[in-house]
Scaffold this motif. Structure first.
Motif, PDB file in Angstrom:
ATOM      1  N   HIS A 231      -6.231  -5.502   9.824  1.00  0.00           N
ATOM      2  CA  HIS A 231      -6.323  -4.638  10.998  1.00  0.00           C
ATOM      3  C   HIS A 231      -6.592  -3.179  10.647  1.00  0.00           C
ATOM      4  O   HIS A 231      -6.777  -2.363  11.546  1.00  0.00           O
ATOM      5  CB  HIS A 231      -5.041  -4.744  11.839  1.00  0.00           C
ATOM      6  N   GLU A 232      -6.612  -2.859   9.362  1.00  0.00           N
ATOM      7  CA  GLU A 232      -6.911  -1.485   8.980  1.00  0.00           C
ATOM      8  C   GLU A 232      -8.363  -1.175   9.325  1.00  0.00           C
ATOM      9  O   GLU A 232      -9.276  -1.930   8.982  1.00  0.00           O
ATOM     10  CB  GLU A 232      -6.669  -1.263   7.483  1.00  0.00           C
ATOM     11  N   ARG A 233      -8.558  -0.068   9.945  1.00  0.00           N
ATOM     12  CA  ARG A 233      -9.842   0.340  10.508  1.00  0.00           C
ATOM     13  C   ARG A 233     -11.012   0.119   9.551  1.00  0.00           C
ATOM     14  O   ARG A 233     -11.111   0.750   8.511  1.00  0.00           O
ATOM     15  CB  ARG A 233      -9.752   1.809  10.913  1.00  0.00           C
ATOM     16  N   ASP A 234     -11.910  -0.770   9.925  1.00  0.00           N
ATOM     17  CA  ASP A 234     -13.182  -1.023   9.244  1.00  0.00           C
ATOM     18  C   ASP A 234     -13.079  -1.470   7.786  1.00  0.00           C
ATOM     19  O   ASP A 234     -14.100  -1.567   7.119  1.00  0.00           O
ATOM     20  CB  ASP A 234     -14.094   0.222   9.293  1.00  0.00           C
ATOM     21  N   LEU A 235     -11.878  -1.731   7.282  1.00  0.00           N
ATOM     22  CA  LEU A 235     -11.738  -2.076   5.868  1.00  0.00           C
ATOM     23  C   LEU A 235     -12.446  -3.389   5.536  1.00  0.00           C
ATOM     24  O   LEU A 235     -13.198  -3.456   4.550  1.00  0.00           O
ATOM     25  CB  LEU A 235     -10.267  -2.134   5.465  1.00  0.00           C
ATOM     26  N   ALA A 236     -12.247  -4.420   6.329  1.00  0.00           N
ATOM     27  CA  ALA A 236     -12.894  -5.713   6.051  1.00  0.00           C
ATOM     28  C   ALA A 236     -14.419  -5.557   6.050  1.00  0.00           C
ATOM     29  O   ALA A 236     -15.108  -6.140   5.190  1.00  0.00           O
ATOM     30  CB  ALA A 236     -12.457  -6.762   7.067  1.00  0.00           C
TER      31      ALA A 236
ATOM     32  N   ALA B 123      -1.449 -10.075   9.527  1.00  0.00           N
ATOM     33  CA  ALA B 123      -2.103  -8.830   9.146  1.00  0.00           C
ATOM     34  C   ALA B 123      -2.752  -8.858   7.768  1.00  0.00           C
ATOM     35  O   ALA B 123      -3.736  -8.171   7.538  1.00  0.00           O
ATOM     36  CB  ALA B 123      -1.088  -7.690   9.179  1.00  0.00           C
ATOM     37  N   ASN B 124      -2.221  -9.650   6.847  1.00  0.00           N
ATOM     38  CA  ASN B 124      -2.640  -9.562   5.447  1.00  0.00           C
ATOM     39  C   ASN B 124      -3.607 -10.661   5.029  1.00  0.00           C
ATOM     40  O   ASN B 124      -3.411 -11.832   5.357  1.00  0.00           O
ATOM     41  CB  ASN B 124      -1.407  -9.598   4.537  1.00  0.00           C
TER      42      ASN B 124
ATOM     43  N   ALA C  95     -10.227  -0.071  -5.493  1.00  0.00           N
ATOM     44  CA  ALA C  95      -9.883   1.325  -5.213  1.00  0.00           C
ATOM     45  C   ALA C  95     -10.108   1.709  -3.763  1.00  0.00           C
ATOM     46  O   ALA C  95      -9.791   2.841  -3.368  1.00  0.00           O
ATOM     47  CB  ALA C  95     -10.696   2.253  -6.122  1.00  0.00           C
ATOM     48  N   GLN C  96     -10.650   0.807  -2.951  1.00  0.00           N
ATOM     49  CA  GLN C  96     -10.895   1.141  -1.553  1.00  0.00           C
ATOM     50  C   GLN C  96      -9.599   1.491  -0.851  1.00  0.00           C
ATOM     51  O   GLN C  96      -8.571   0.823  -1.036  1.00  0.00           O
ATOM     52  CB  GLN C  96     -11.566  -0.034  -0.825  1.00  0.00           C
ATOM     53  N   ASN C  97      -9.649   2.531  -0.029  1.00  0.00           N
ATOM     54  CA  ASN C  97      -8.478   2.964   0.724  1.00  0.00           C
ATOM     55  C   ASN C  97      -8.009   1.822   1.618  1.00  0.00           C
ATOM     56  O   ASN C  97      -8.778   1.311   2.425  1.00  0.00           O
ATOM     57  CB  ASN C  97      -8.832   4.198   1.558  1.00  0.00           C
ATOM     58  N   GLY C  98      -6.770   1.405   1.450  1.00  0.00           N
ATOM     59  CA  GLY C  98      -6.214   0.306   2.243  1.00  0.00           C
ATOM     60  C   GLY C  98      -6.072  -0.983   1.458  1.00  0.00           C
ATOM     61  O   GLY C  98      -5.365  -1.892   1.887  1.00  0.00           O
ATOM     62  N   VAL C  99      -6.728  -1.096   0.312  1.00  0.00           N
ATOM     63  CA  VAL C  99      -6.570  -2.279  -0.534  1.00  0.00           C
ATOM     64  C   VAL C  99      -5.270  -2.126  -1.304  1.00  0.00           C
ATOM     65  O   VAL C  99      -4.975  -1.076  -1.863  1.00  0.00           O
ATOM     66  CB  VAL C  99      -7.758  -2.442  -1.508  1.00  0.00           C
ATOM     67  N   ARG C 100      -4.471  -3.193  -1.297  1.00  0.00           N
ATOM     68  CA  ARG C 100      -3.201  -3.188  -2.026  1.00  0.00           C
ATOM     69  C   ARG C 100      -3.232  -4.287  -3.082  1.00  0.00           C
ATOM     70  O   ARG C 100      -3.918  -5.284  -2.932  1.00  0.00           O
ATOM     71  CB  ARG C 100      -2.045  -3.458  -1.064  1.00  0.00           C
ATOM     72  N   HIS C 101      -2.481  -4.102  -4.125  1.00  0.00           N
ATOM     73  CA  HIS C 101      -2.279  -5.130  -5.146  1.00  0.00           C
ATOM     74  C   HIS C 101      -3.579  -5.634  -5.761  1.00  0.00           C
ATOM     75  O   HIS C 101      -3.722  -6.810  -6.051  1.00  0.00           O
ATOM     76  CB  HIS C 101      -1.493  -6.320  -4.588  1.00  0.00           C
ATOM     77  N   GLY C 102      -4.545  -4.763  -5.951  1.00  0.00           N
ATOM     78  CA  GLY C 102      -5.821  -5.163  -6.532  1.00  0.00           C
ATOM     79  C   GLY C 102      -5.743  -5.356  -8.038  1.00  0.00           C
ATOM     80  O   GLY C 102      -4.975  -4.697  -8.730  1.00  0.00           O
ATOM     81  N   ASN C 103      -6.564  -6.288  -8.544  1.00  0.00           N
ATOM     82  CA  ASN C 103      -6.600  -6.575  -9.962  1.00  0.00           C
ATOM     83  C   ASN C 103      -8.002  -7.024 -10.353  1.00  0.00           C
ATOM     84  O   ASN C 103      -8.605  -7.842  -9.653  1.00  0.00           O
ATOM     85  CB  ASN C 103      -5.592  -7.674 -10.294  1.00  0.00           C
ATOM     86  N   VAL C 104      -8.504  -6.474 -11.457  1.00  0.00           N
ATOM     87  CA  VAL C 104      -9.792  -6.899 -12.003  1.00  0.00           C
ATOM     88  C   VAL C 104      -9.515  -7.587 -13.326  1.00  0.00           C
ATOM     89  O   VAL C 104      -8.917  -6.983 -14.217  1.00  0.00           O
ATOM     90  CB  VAL C 104     -10.744  -5.710 -12.235  1.00  0.00           C
TER      91      VAL C 104
END
Length: 152
Positions: free
Chosen positions: A65-70, A95-96, A119-128
């Motif tokens: 639901h975060e604005r335009d993130l998807a 929501a997640n 690194a996108q604003n709103g992304v959590r727990h990212g891993n590469v």
């Protein structure tokens, strides 16, 4: 397979045995081979070896639901279609969402794009998770198919 022998002090040997137990290795040789491979790949990456190709899984959780993130994430994947092999979207709750993106290409490009996604604003727990490859003729996600031609 070639056999090598190493000597270490008692404290280091115990730390190595503890590592083996924590990670579930069957024996010291398997653990040592993994450590050696990782060190060799780290050396290659830090030396800037540009011929190296790689694959990566990029996994991240974000609020749908975060604005335009998807839409931003999808647009980034489309803009980098030459690197993106696959993307999986999983709804975790109202929501997640969790997405896993598989990338393939020049190591430097794959690594950089994976970092951009998490690194996108709103992304959590990212891993590469990068895996270097040594390929004679790397396919960068574009498959060439021989199409059937009548009479051929």
């Amino acid at each position: 397979m070639r056999r090598i022998t190493i000597s270490v002090n008692e404290e280091l040997a115990q730390q190595f045995d503890d590592l083996i137990e924590r990670h579930g290795y069957e024996n010291r040789s398997e653990a040592f081979r993994d450590l050696l491979r990782a060190r060799i790949e780290d050396e290659r990456k830090s030396s800037g070896w540009t011929a190296l190709h790689g694959v990566a899984t990029v996994t991240y959780i974000y609020n749908f639901h975060e604005r335009d993130l998807a839409m931003r994430l999808a647009a980034l994947r489309h803009d980098h279609h030459d690197l993106c092999v696959s993307a999986t979207h999983v709804v975790l709750d109202h929501a997640n969402c969790l997405e896993t993106v598989i990338l393939r290409g020049k190591y430097r490009d794959v690594d950089a794009f994976g970092k951009v996604l998490v690194a996108q604003n709103g992304v959590r727990h990212g891993n590469v998770h990068m895996v270097p490859l040594h390929l004679d003729t790397p396919s960068l996600g574009v498959h060439q198919h021989r199409h059937f031609q009548p009479g051929s």
